[in-house]
Design a protein around this motif. Structure first.
Motif, PDB file in Angstrom:
ATOM      1  N   ASN A 181       0.829  -1.204   0.000  1.00  0.00           N
ATOM      2  CA  ASN A 181       0.000   0.000   0.000  1.00  0.00           C
ATOM      3  C   ASN A 181       0.864   1.255   0.000  1.00  0.00           C
ATOM      4  N   TYR A 200      -8.209  -6.308  -4.521  1.00  0.00           N
ATOM      5  CA  TYR A 200      -7.782  -6.434  -3.128  1.00  0.00           C
ATOM      6  C   TYR A 200      -6.433  -5.727  -2.998  1.00  0.00           C
ATOM      7  N   CYS A 201      -6.149  -5.245  -1.800  1.00  0.00           N
ATOM      8  CA  CYS A 201      -4.828  -4.656  -1.554  1.00  0.00           C
ATOM      9  C   CYS A 201      -4.331  -5.134  -0.188  1.00  0.00           C
ATOM     10  N   ARG A 207      -6.231   0.137  10.997  1.00  0.00           N
ATOM     11  CA  ARG A 207      -7.101   1.289  10.735  1.00  0.00           C
ATOM     12  C   ARG A 207      -7.136   2.148  11.998  1.00  0.00           C
ATOM     13  N   VAL A 212      -5.250   2.984   3.892  1.00  0.00           N
ATOM     14  CA  VAL A 212      -6.426   2.097   3.937  1.00  0.00           C
ATOM     15  C   VAL A 212      -7.680   2.890   3.534  1.00  0.00           C
ATOM     16  N   ILE A 215      -7.725   2.791  -0.141  1.00  0.00           N
ATOM     17  CA  ILE A 215      -8.157   1.454  -0.604  1.00  0.00           C
ATOM     18  C   ILE A 215      -9.689   1.360  -0.523  1.00  0.00           C
ATOM     19  N   ASP A 216     -10.253   1.827   0.599  1.00  0.00           N
ATOM     20  CA  ASP A 216     -11.718   1.822   0.770  1.00  0.00           C
ATOM     21  C   ASP A 216     -12.400   2.674  -0.298  1.00  0.00           C
ATOM     22  N   TYR A 222      -9.447  -4.321   1.682  1.00  0.00           N
ATOM     23  CA  TYR A 222      -8.152  -4.249   2.360  1.00  0.00           C
ATOM     24  C   TYR A 222      -7.889  -5.565   3.083  1.00  0.00           C
ATOM     25  N   ASP A 224      -5.133  -7.358   5.686  1.00  0.00           N
ATOM     26  CA  ASP A 224      -3.998  -7.149   6.590  1.00  0.00           C
ATOM     27  C   ASP A 224      -3.165  -8.439   6.602  1.00  0.00           C
TER      28      ASP A 224
END
Ligand code: NDP
Ligand code: ZN
Length: 354
Positions: A181, A200-201, A207, A212, A215-216, A222, A224
């Motif tokens: 990211n 996906y990332c 958070r 993030v 990404i959202d 997202y 993890d």
């Protein structure tokens, strides 16, 4: 003129005074507008990647630049034209077959230098010179973000090479995953999200986090990696048709094989340091063969990828550009551009404006 460089024995950027360069025949003089900073610049500073020009006591940093042609010097460019420079150059001004073919990004070690990375001064200077054929026109409307052409071009090339491996059959990919990211990962995520049904990332942050949030906002999922290691993506989410690795975390190269769906392709961008760890080589070999998987590496890019990147840059939404660029600083306060906290995504050194 002001330049930002690193001197031997030091690992931080410094403001230095150097003479303004004069263009040789075939070169133009460019007035620098902005230069971006990425993971590679941090690797150059720490000494883990790249190297100084032969015999030099310092190297001017920066390989992601946008500028304005100041002196066309008879090259056919026009004064005032906004341009982004490519990164690879012929060593010692000599040419070789890779440059003659217009494919210096495919040249082996020793057959190229990279400005601001290996063996050649970069673009973090009020002015730089470059052969005109390595200066790619950028529309004025996106000049402010023209420093993103270089990183976008890295992904244009990576996608081109990865997709070429799937050309012989009717590949219908739906899912893509970016590992990492950082700025390269997030730019790529947006690009892939335009093409794929589901994206996906993978990161390793709690958070709330600004990456993030991006990404959202893109609409991706997202993941993890502390909760879901990359090789568990198929069990927890789904097997991926395409994986783009931009972490430099060496185990990801191997976990990618497991995370790919049958007939999928994974492209590796990260540049890890040597690191020994155990892998089940037999299963990896078996997995690649029996499921027609492909793992491919890619580095750098050249003019055609820069041209594609200029098109992509014009499509990037304003909100993404705003959220991605977290620091714009002048050369006098360059340390701010090399701060590396979780709230830094893309930092830019601004020398001048249009
Ligand atoms: P950054 O360092 O900004 O980004 C790397 C990202 O990967 C960070 O966000 C980091 O998270 C994340 N990451 C690292 N390890 C893990 C892990 N185990 N699990 C989840 N996330 C992880 O670099 P860039 O975005 O600029 O570049 C990405 C990589 O690509 C670098 O290795 C760079 O050298 C390489 N690169 C290669 C090019 C090529 O031509 N092949 C061109 C440009 C870059 P966190 O910040 O939380 O630590
Ligand atoms: Zn870069």
């Amino acid at each position: 003129m002001k330049v930002i460089g690193v001197t031997r024995g030091d690992d931080g950027p410094q403001l230095l005074e150097r003479e303004r360069p004069s263009p040789n025949p075939g070169e133009a003089l460019v007035r620098t507008l902005r230069v971006g900073v990425d993971g590679t610049d941090h690797e150059v500073l720490s000494g883990s990647h790249g190297g100084f020009p032969d015999g030099a006591d310092h190297m001017v940093l920066g390989h992601e630049a946008v500028g304005v042609v100041e002196e066309p010097n008879g090259t056919g460019l026009e004064a005032g034209q906004v341009v982004a420079p490519t990164v690879r150059r012929k060593p010692d001004g000599e040419t070789n077959e890779y440059f003659r073919r217009g494919e210096p990004d495919m040249a082996p070690d020793g057959e190229y230098t990279e400005r601001g990375i290996v063996g050649d001064h970069g673009f973090m200077a009020e002015y730089f010179t470059s052969p005109a054929d390595f200066l790619v026109p950028v529309p004025e409307s996106v000049a402010e973000y023209g420093f993103l052409v270089e990183p976008l071009s890295i992904t244009e090339k990576a996608n081109e090479h990865a997709y070429a491996t799937r050309e012989p059959f009717d590949w219908r990919p739906e899912s893509a995953c970016v590992l990492g990211n950082g700025s390269l990962g997030l730019l790529t995520l947006w690009m892939l999200d335009q093409e794929y049904d589901r994206t996906y990332c993978v990161g390793r942050r709690d958070r709330p986090d600004p990456t993030v949030d991006i990404i959202d906002e893109i609409g991706s999922t997202y993941v993890d990696s502390r909760e879901t290691p990359v090789d568990e993506l198929p069990a927890v989410h789904e097997a991926m048709d395409y994986i783009y690795e931009a972490t430099g975390f060496a185990p990801h190269a191997f976990q990618t094989v497991k995370a790919l769906d049958q007939n999928g392709v994974g492209v590796l961008l990260g540049i890890p340091e040597p690191w020994e760890f155990e892998v089940d080589g037999g299963s990896l070999h078996n997995e690649i063969v029996l499921h027609n998987k492909c793992l491919i590496g890619t580095v750098n890019s050249h003019v055609s990828h820069f041209e594609d990147a200029v098109e992509t840059l014009q499509e990037l939404p304003e909100w993404l550009l705003d959220d991605l660029v977290t620091t714009v600083t002048d050369p006098e306060h360059v340390e701010a551009a090399f701060e590396d906290g979780d709230d830094q995504i893309k930092a830019v050194v601004e020398f001048d404006s249009l």
